[in-house]
Design a protein around this motif. Structure first.
Motif, PDB file in Angstrom:
ATOM      1  N   ALA A 259       0.812  -1.220   0.000  1.00 55.46           N
ATOM      2  CA  ALA A 259       0.000   0.000   0.000  1.00 55.46           C
ATOM      3  C   ALA A 259       0.844   1.267   0.000  1.00 55.46           C
ATOM      4  N   THR A 260       2.079   1.163   0.499  1.00 57.45           N
ATOM      5  CA  THR A 260       2.908   2.365   0.646  1.00 57.45           C
ATOM      6  C   THR A 260       4.102   2.419  -0.294  1.00 57.45           C
ATOM      7  N   VAL A 261       4.347   1.346  -1.056  1.00 54.35           N
ATOM      8  CA  VAL A 261       5.552   1.282  -1.887  1.00 54.35           C
ATOM      9  C   VAL A 261       5.604   2.420  -2.897  1.00 54.35           C
ATOM     10  N   ASP A 262       4.460   2.828  -3.415  1.00 56.14           N
ATOM     11  CA  ASP A 262       4.415   3.921  -4.393  1.00 56.14           C
ATOM     12  C   ASP A 262       3.627   5.114  -3.859  1.00 56.14           C
ATOM     13  N   ALA A 263       3.512   5.189  -2.523  1.00 55.21           N
ATOM     14  CA  ALA A 263       2.719   6.266  -1.930  1.00 55.21           C
ATOM     15  C   ALA A 263       3.394   7.624  -2.073  1.00 55.21           C
ATOM     16  N   LEU A 264       4.705   7.655  -2.157  1.00 55.76           N
ATOM     17  CA  LEU A 264       5.447   8.896  -2.321  1.00 55.76           C
ATOM     18  C   LEU A 264       6.057   8.957  -3.721  1.00 55.76           C
ATOM     19  N   VAL A 265       6.522  10.129  -4.092  1.00 60.08           N
ATOM     20  CA  VAL A 265       7.125  10.299  -5.412  1.00 60.08           C
ATOM     21  C   VAL A 265       8.343   9.382  -5.563  1.00 60.08           C
ATOM     22  N   VAL A 266       9.111   9.246  -4.485  1.00 62.19           N
ATOM     23  CA  VAL A 266      10.290   8.376  -4.508  1.00 62.19           C
ATOM     24  C   VAL A 266       9.859   6.936  -4.236  1.00 62.19           C
ATOM     25  N   PRO A 267      10.066   6.015  -5.170  1.00 65.26           N
ATOM     26  CA  PRO A 267       9.670   4.616  -4.945  1.00 65.26           C
ATOM     27  C   PRO A 267      10.317   4.037  -3.689  1.00 65.26           C
ATOM     28  N   PHE A 268       9.541   3.255  -2.960  1.00 70.58           N
ATOM     29  CA  PHE A 268       9.962   2.525  -1.762  1.00 70.58           C
ATOM     30  C   PHE A 268      10.105   3.405  -0.513  1.00 70.58           C
ATOM     31  N   ALA A 269      10.190   4.727  -0.652  1.00 74.87           N
ATOM     32  CA  ALA A 269      10.366   5.584   0.522  1.00 74.87           C
ATOM     33  C   ALA A 269       9.175   5.486   1.468  1.00 74.87           C
ATOM     34  N   GLY A 270       7.968   5.348   0.918  1.00 75.13           N
ATOM     35  CA  GLY A 270       6.770   5.234   1.756  1.00 75.13           C
ATOM     36  C   GLY A 270       6.804   4.021   2.662  1.00 75.13           C
ATOM     37  N   VAL A 271       7.425   2.936   2.192  1.00 75.11           N
ATOM     38  CA  VAL A 271       7.553   1.727   3.012  1.00 75.11           C
ATOM     39  C   VAL A 271       8.330   2.037   4.283  1.00 75.11           C
ATOM     40  N   TYR A 272       9.447   2.725   4.124  1.00 79.51           N
ATOM     41  CA  TYR A 272      10.312   3.010   5.270  1.00 79.51           C
ATOM     42  C   TYR A 272       9.691   4.048   6.210  1.00 79.51           C
ATOM     43  N   ILE A 273       8.952   5.015   5.672  1.00 75.25           N
ATOM     44  CA  ILE A 273       8.270   5.989   6.524  1.00 75.25           C
ATOM     45  C   ILE A 273       7.222   5.294   7.396  1.00 75.25           C
ATOM     46  N   SER A 274       6.499   4.335   6.830  1.00 77.63           N
ATOM     47  CA  SER A 274       5.491   3.609   7.619  1.00 77.63           C
ATOM     48  C   SER A 274       6.156   2.740   8.691  1.00 77.63           C
ATOM     49  N   VAL A 275       7.375   2.256   8.426  1.00 75.42           N
ATOM     50  CA  VAL A 275       8.108   1.481   9.433  1.00 75.42           C
ATOM     51  C   VAL A 275       8.483   2.360  10.621  1.00 75.42           C
ATOM     52  N   VAL A 276       8.849   3.617  10.360  1.00 74.04           N
ATOM     53  CA  VAL A 276       9.129   4.556  11.452  1.00 74.04           C
ATOM     54  C   VAL A 276       7.908   4.664  12.371  1.00 74.04           C
ATOM     55  N   ALA A 277       6.729   4.817  11.772  1.00 73.61           N
ATOM     56  CA  ALA A 277       5.498   4.951  12.559  1.00 73.61           C
ATOM     57  C   ALA A 277       5.219   3.691  13.375  1.00 73.61           C
ATOM     58  N   LEU A 278       5.424   2.506  12.778  1.00 69.66           N
ATOM     59  CA  LEU A 278       5.200   1.251  13.504  1.00 69.66           C
ATOM     60  C   LEU A 278       6.046   1.189  14.768  1.00 69.66           C
ATOM     61  N   ASN A 279       7.309   1.559  14.654  1.00 67.58           N
ATOM     62  CA  ASN A 279       8.215   1.481  15.807  1.00 67.58           C
ATOM     63  C   ASN A 279       7.834   2.471  16.902  1.00 67.58           C
ATOM     64  N   LEU A 280       7.502   3.688  16.521  1.00 66.25           N
ATOM     65  CA  LEU A 280       7.182   4.709  17.518  1.00 66.25           C
ATOM     66  C   LEU A 280       5.883   4.392  18.250  1.00 66.25           C
ATOM     67  N   ILE A 281       4.938   3.798  17.548  1.00 59.51           N
ATOM     68  CA  ILE A 281       3.667   3.418  18.183  1.00 59.51           C
ATOM     69  C   ILE A 281       3.843   2.164  19.032  1.00 59.51           C
ATOM     70  N   GLY A 282       4.584   1.186  18.484  1.00 60.18           N
ATOM     71  CA  GLY A 282       4.667  -0.119  19.123  1.00 60.18           C
ATOM     72  C   GLY A 282       5.493  -0.175  20.387  1.00 60.18           C
ATOM     73  N   MET A 283       6.401   0.784  20.600  1.00 61.78           N
ATOM     74  CA  MET A 283       7.290   0.685  21.759  1.00 61.78           C
ATOM     75  C   MET A 283       6.544   0.750  23.089  1.00 61.78           C
ATOM     76  N   PHE A 284       5.365   1.384  23.094  1.00 58.35           N
ATOM     77  CA  PHE A 284       4.657   1.593  24.359  1.00 58.35           C
ATOM     78  C   PHE A 284       4.061   0.300  24.925  1.00 58.35           C
ATOM     79  N   MET A 285       3.897  -0.718  24.105  1.00 61.65           N
ATOM     80  CA  MET A 285       3.291  -1.950  24.622  1.00 61.65           C
ATOM     81  C   MET A 285       4.215  -2.678  25.605  1.00 61.65           C
TER      82      MET A 285
END
Length: 401
Positions: free
Chosen positions: A157-183
């Motif tokens: 869903a995010t591989v082509d979400a940004l103008v730069v290919p694959f960048a959206g994948v890594y941005i969504s990974v940042v969000a996963l880590n910041l949200i998930g640490m609290f558990m």
């Protein structure tokens, strides 16, 4: 009577962590090689970003184990999420700057998360009784079943979400880590007690590695994980190289990761019923069958079946080896041996990952020939692990302890 109430609560937290935070690994392993291929000047280095993740994991195994031994599991797991967020952020920036070096540097930091995730299975065993331990490890690994669905779908869903290919994948990974640490605030695993003067310190690392059950567990874990990584890292390149598209590659990896974790609901029960050595043997046989199917052809169904077999074989081999290892060490030896184990395991995975791109892109005259070489490379290591299990079986029972 040991009710395992605390252990079951910890298992639930670790299952959630495996499902949510663990989703980043199939995302990055699916698209990291393709991202590397888009930036690398030499196609032989296409999988180098994935290799850097494994190198980072190998380098962090011992420091993270020591950190957890001193400050507890929670501290180590939070450090892992911070490393995952920093690594994904730097990788995204590297893609935006068309910098292969920055992509690889970010991948190295991502290895901090991968290393921390590897300790989830050990944390599951910390508060569990002997009877519940293999099931606890198995259930936590089963949390990866959700990550197998969440990760590739979020990646697609995010591989082509940004103008730069694959960048959206890594941005969504940042969000996963910041949200998930609290558990991890919900974990209830006591810090290991500080050793008192005169208290038993347990065996040295060399003495541990001379224990038959420990050395066999380490060998089988290393071979299972390294061969899984060898094949999975090459798969997206092989699928796309054989004329299929990126979504097909994502679906094949999804099937593979589902197969890695789906058996975990029953693996612990199977271990309790037929014994850990038999389960590890079955895992190695299934890995061998995966190679046979992959070599037989490059139709999309061959990729699906081979990668499913690789997933199931990894599950039986790796969970079996983890169970054998946790049962062979004393509490005061856990930090020492777990760090050493993961250092060796991810050292093997690093070599497999380094070899994957070279075998796939630079050793054959075509994509198909490279894919066959990747799968043929499994054979000597399967023989090594199988031989280690046979050696263990042939030893007198009292020498195996």
């Amino acid at each position: 009577m040991h009710t395992d109430t605390t252990a079951r609560r910890n298992v639930l937290v670790l299952v959630a962590a495996q499902a949510i935070l663990g989703a980043q690994m199939p995302m990055i392993f699916t698209f990291g090689g393709l991202a590397g291929q888009s930036l690398a000047s030499n196609p032989c280095f296409a999988t180098l970003p994935i290799t850097m993740i494994v190198i980072g994991s190998m380098l962090m195994a011992t420091p993270l184990s020591a950190l957890m031994q001193r400050y507890g599991r929670r501290a180590g797991f939070v450090v892992g999420t911070l490393g995952g967020a920093a690594g994904a952020g730097l990788s995204a920036y590297g893609l935006m700057q068309s910098s292969f070096v920055l992509l690889c540097a970010g991948s190295l930091l991502t290895g901090i998360y991968m290393s921390a995730q590897g300790f989830y299975r050990f944390a599951a065993a910390d508060t569990a009784s002997d009877a519940f331990r293999p099931k606890a490890i198995s259930y936590v690994m089963a949390g990866g079943l959700l990550s197998a669905v969440i990760g590739p779908q979020l990646g697609s869903a995010t591989v082509d979400a940004l103008v730069v290919p694959f960048a959206g994948v890594y941005i969504s990974v940042v969000a996963l880590n910041l949200i998930g640490m609290f558990m991890f605030g919900l974990l209830d695993i006591p810090k290991p007690p500080m050793p008192q003067i005169g208290a038993a310190l347990g065996r040295s690392r060399m003495a541990l590695l001379k224990t038959p059950r420990i050395v066999v567990a380490v060998i089988v874990a290393t071979v299972s994980y390294a061969l899984m990584n060898l094949v999975m890292t090459s798969t997206p390149l092989a699928v796309v190289g054989c004329g299929f598209d990126k979504n097909d590659a994502g679906h094949v990896v999804t099937a593979h990761v589902l197969a890695m974790y789906a058996p975990s609901f029953i693996t612990g029960h199977i271990i309790a019923r037929i014994g850990v050595e038999r389960v590890m043997t079955i895992g190695l046989v299934i890995l061998a069958l995966a190679g046979v199917v992959a070599i037989a052809g490059v139709d999309l169904m061959n990729f699906y079946v081979a990668l499913v077999f690789v997933g199931v074989g990894w599950n039986f081999g790796f969970i079996g080896a983890t169970t054998m290892l946790t049962g062979a060490v004393k509490p005061e030896e856990r930090g020492r041996m777990q760090g050493l184990n993961d250092l060796i395991v991810f050292g093997g995975v690093t070599l497999a990952s380094l070899s994957s791109g070279g075998l796939m892109n630079c050793s054959g005259g075509s994509v198909q020939a490279g894919w066959q070489l990747v799968n043929l490379a499994m054979l000597p290591f399967l023989v090594l692990a199988g031989g280690a299990l046979i050696w263990l079986w042939m030893r007198p029972q009292d020498q195996n302890a």
